[in-house]
Design a protein around this motif. Structure first.
Motif, mmCIF file in Angstrom:
data_model
loop_
_atom_site.group_PDB
_atom_site.id
_atom_site.type_symbol
_atom_site.label_atom_id
_atom_site.label_comp_id
_atom_site.label_asym_id
_atom_site.label_seq_id
_atom_site.Cartn_x
_atom_site.Cartn_y
_atom_site.Cartn_z
ATOM 1 N N GLY A 273 11.899 3.667 -14.086
ATOM 2 C CA GLY A 273 10.937 3.605 -12.981
ATOM 3 C C GLY A 273 10.197 2.294 -12.890
ATOM 4 O O GLY A 273 9.350 2.120 -11.999
ATOM 5 N N LEU A 274 10.507 1.367 -13.794
ATOM 6 C CA LEU A 274 9.801 0.081 -13.804
ATOM 7 C C LEU A 274 10.467 -0.858 -12.806
ATOM 8 O O LEU A 274 11.388 -1.608 -13.136
ATOM 9 N N LYS A 275 10.010 -0.813 -11.566
ATOM 10 C CA LYS A 275 10.601 -1.578 -10.480
ATOM 11 C C LYS A 275 9.557 -2.454 -9.801
ATOM 12 O O LYS A 275 8.362 -2.140 -9.813
ATOM 13 N N ALA A 276 10.033 -3.513 -9.197
ATOM 14 C CA ALA A 276 9.173 -4.407 -8.423
ATOM 15 C C ALA A 276 9.663 -4.406 -6.978
ATOM 16 O O ALA A 276 10.666 -5.045 -6.662
ATOM 17 N N PRO A 277 8.992 -3.675 -6.089
ATOM 18 C CA PRO A 277 9.425 -3.656 -4.694
ATOM 19 C C PRO A 277 8.975 -4.913 -3.961
ATOM 20 O O PRO A 277 8.052 -5.609 -4.387
ATOM 21 N N LEU A 278 9.637 -5.196 -2.866
ATOM 22 C CA LEU A 278 9.215 -6.265 -1.970
ATOM 23 C C LEU A 278 9.106 -5.662 -0.578
ATOM 24 O O LEU A 278 10.051 -5.051 -0.082
ATOM 25 N N HIS A 279 7.926 -5.818 0.014
ATOM 26 C CA HIS A 279 7.662 -5.228 1.320
ATOM 27 C C HIS A 279 7.399 -6.308 2.360
ATOM 28 O O HIS A 279 6.922 -7.409 2.055
ATOM 29 N N LEU A 280 7.678 -5.950 3.613
ATOM 30 C CA LEU A 280 7.153 -6.694 4.754
ATOM 31 C C LEU A 280 5.873 -5.995 5.183
ATOM 32 O O LEU A 280 5.863 -4.780 5.376
ATOM 33 N N ALA A 281 4.806 -6.745 5.353
ATOM 34 C CA ALA A 281 3.540 -6.188 5.834
ATOM 35 C C ALA A 281 3.247 -6.770 7.210
ATOM 36 O O ALA A 281 3.182 -7.991 7.370
ATOM 37 N N TYR A 282 3.083 -5.894 8.198
ATOM 38 C CA TYR A 282 2.721 -6.338 9.549
ATOM 39 C C TYR A 282 1.925 -5.244 10.238
ATOM 40 O O TYR A 282 1.939 -4.080 9.814
ATOM 41 N N ARG A 283 1.209 -5.620 11.269
ATOM 42 C CA ARG A 283 0.335 -4.656 11.941
ATOM 43 C C ARG A 283 1.144 -3.580 12.648
ATOM 44 O O ARG A 283 2.143 -3.876 13.304
ATOM 45 N N ASP A 284 0.700 -2.365 12.515
ATOM 46 C CA ASP A 284 1.380 -1.236 13.130
ATOM 47 C C ASP A 284 1.381 -1.394 14.652
ATOM 48 O O ASP A 284 0.357 -1.690 15.264
ATOM 49 N N GLY A 285 2.555 -1.226 15.255
ATOM 50 C CA GLY A 285 2.676 -1.312 16.707
ATOM 51 C C GLY A 285 2.909 -2.714 17.222
ATOM 52 O O GLY A 285 3.086 -2.908 18.427
ATOM 53 N N GLU A 286 2.913 -3.716 16.350
ATOM 54 C CA GLU A 286 3.121 -5.100 16.771
ATOM 55 C C GLU A 286 4.365 -5.653 16.079
ATOM 56 O O GLU A 286 4.346 -5.943 14.891
ATOM 57 N N HIS A 287 5.432 -5.755 16.827
ATOM 58 C CA HIS A 287 6.656 -6.307 16.240
ATOM 59 C C HIS A 287 7.535 -6.913 17.325
ATOM 60 O O HIS A 287 8.746 -6.743 17.319
ATOM 61 N N GLY A 288 6.915 -7.635 18.258
ATOM 62 C CA GLY A 288 7.673 -8.320 19.296
ATOM 63 C C GLY A 288 7.671 -9.819 19.090
ATOM 64 O O GLY A 288 7.086 -10.348 18.139
ATOM 65 N N GLY A 289 8.311 -10.536 19.988
ATOM 66 C CA GLY A 289 8.321 -11.991 19.953
ATOM 67 C C GLY A 289 8.868 -12.552 18.658
ATOM 68 O O GLY A 289 9.828 -12.034 18.067
ATOM 69 N N ALA A 290 8.244 -13.638 18.192
ATOM 70 C CA ALA A 290 8.702 -14.297 16.968
ATOM 71 C C ALA A 290 8.586 -13.368 15.769
ATOM 72 O O ALA A 290 9.442 -13.389 14.872
#
Length: 311
Positions: A273-290
């Motif tokens: 269970g010793l894992k290192a995740p990598l996440h993308l963090a961005y505002r909920d509902g905002e994922h357009g454009g660049a």
């Protein structure tokens, strides 16, 4: 008030002016000649001027028509340019984006790969980057100071923020090369429990609270509490202290790419269970454009990689 001119009428005018003939202009823009003639008369009525002299074999610009022609070309060119720019922004091909990452995330080959792919897809987007700890990055995303962040596991309030996992990697033991537990050349793994009596070097919790807490929990599950004798601000500093013989460390497997002299990396064989995740963090509902384009590139590259043992 000056008349509001329909841009469509300006395009019809430009076609007739450049062709000098109603029939050819109608063929060029794909409508019938009678409606085109009516539209030209409507434009003249709205402007209160005569734009064309009607000749037996064509249409000749009047002085007013000649004056309008130059401006019409500029206006329509500007409109077309603006529309193209707006569409490119919506497609993520123009504009700007601010991206953050933790130090351990930036050392994983995945992060620079995403940024390279994004730059290749959108070379005209202005890109700014920032490195700091996970909690500060999440807060910067929330405050709109950043659009996207590559982070490990956050601790605390992440409400309103999407944490999208793009990969998960093992953590490995980093020991001084001369350490008795480093083993010979054939030794590739070690039990976490075997480090129970060792001095641990850890990255300070504020710099990476998620990984810090994960390691503490894994050690306790292995039957001991780590004796932390040194703390460093960054993972690279941690490796330097390991190389100096001041203790052992447990770091994400991607750190094995750092060819630190005097450090031996070993897989941990008793802590699945010793894992290192990598996440993308961005505002909920905002994922357009660049932002949307960079998220798409991250997802595309993530789909090509195994979810574990990222080294």
């Amino acid at each position: 008030m000056p008349p509001a001119i329909d841009l469509r009428l300006l395009r019809y005018f430009l076609a007739v002016a450049e062709e000098g003939h109603l029939t050819r202009a109608a063929q060029r823009i794909g409508i019938q000649q009678p409606p085109l003639s009516q539209q030209i008369r409507l434009l003249e009525k709205e402007l209160g001027v005569t734009l064309f002299n009607r000749l037996p074999r064509g249409m000749e610009l009047t002085e007013s028509g000649t004056a309008l022609l130059a401006d019409a070309r500029l206006i329509l060119a500007q409109v077309d340019s603006t529309v193209a720019s707006v569409r490119r922004i919506a497609q993520g091909k123009m504009g700007r984006i601010a991206v953050g990452f933790t130090e351990s995330a930036s050392l994983h080959p995945f992060v620079p790969s995403v940024i390279r792919a994004f730059r290749a897809a959108a070379p005209d987007v202005a890109l700014t980057v920032e490195e700091t700890n996970t909690n500060e990055l999440v807060e910067a995303v929330r405050k709109r100071q950043l659009d996207l962040a590559f982070v490990r596991s956050p601790v605390g309030d992440a409400s309103g923020i999407v944490m999208e996992t793009v990969l998960e990697e093992d953590m490995v033991a980093a020991l001084p090369s001369a350490h008795a537990l480093a083993g010979g050349a054939r030794s590739k793994s070690i039990a976490l429990a075997a480090l129970a009596d060792e001095s641990f070097i850890m990255t300070r919790r504020p710099s990476g609270p998620g990984l810090y807490d994960t390691l503490i929990a894994a050690c306790r599950a292995a039957g001991f509490s780590p004796r932390v004798t040194q703390e460093a601000r960054k993972n690279l500093s941690t490796l330097s202290l390991v190389a100096a013989g001041l203790g052992v460390a447990v770091v994400p497997a991607s750190m094995m790419h750092v060819n630190a002299e005097g450090v031996r990396y070993l897989r941990i064989n008793d802590a699945p269970g010793l894992k290192a995740p990598l996440h993308l963090a961005y505002r909920d509902g905002e994922h357009g454009g660049a932002l949307g384009l960079m998220i798409d590139e991250a997802r595309r590259l993530s789909a090509k990689k195994p979810r574990r043992n990222e080294a």
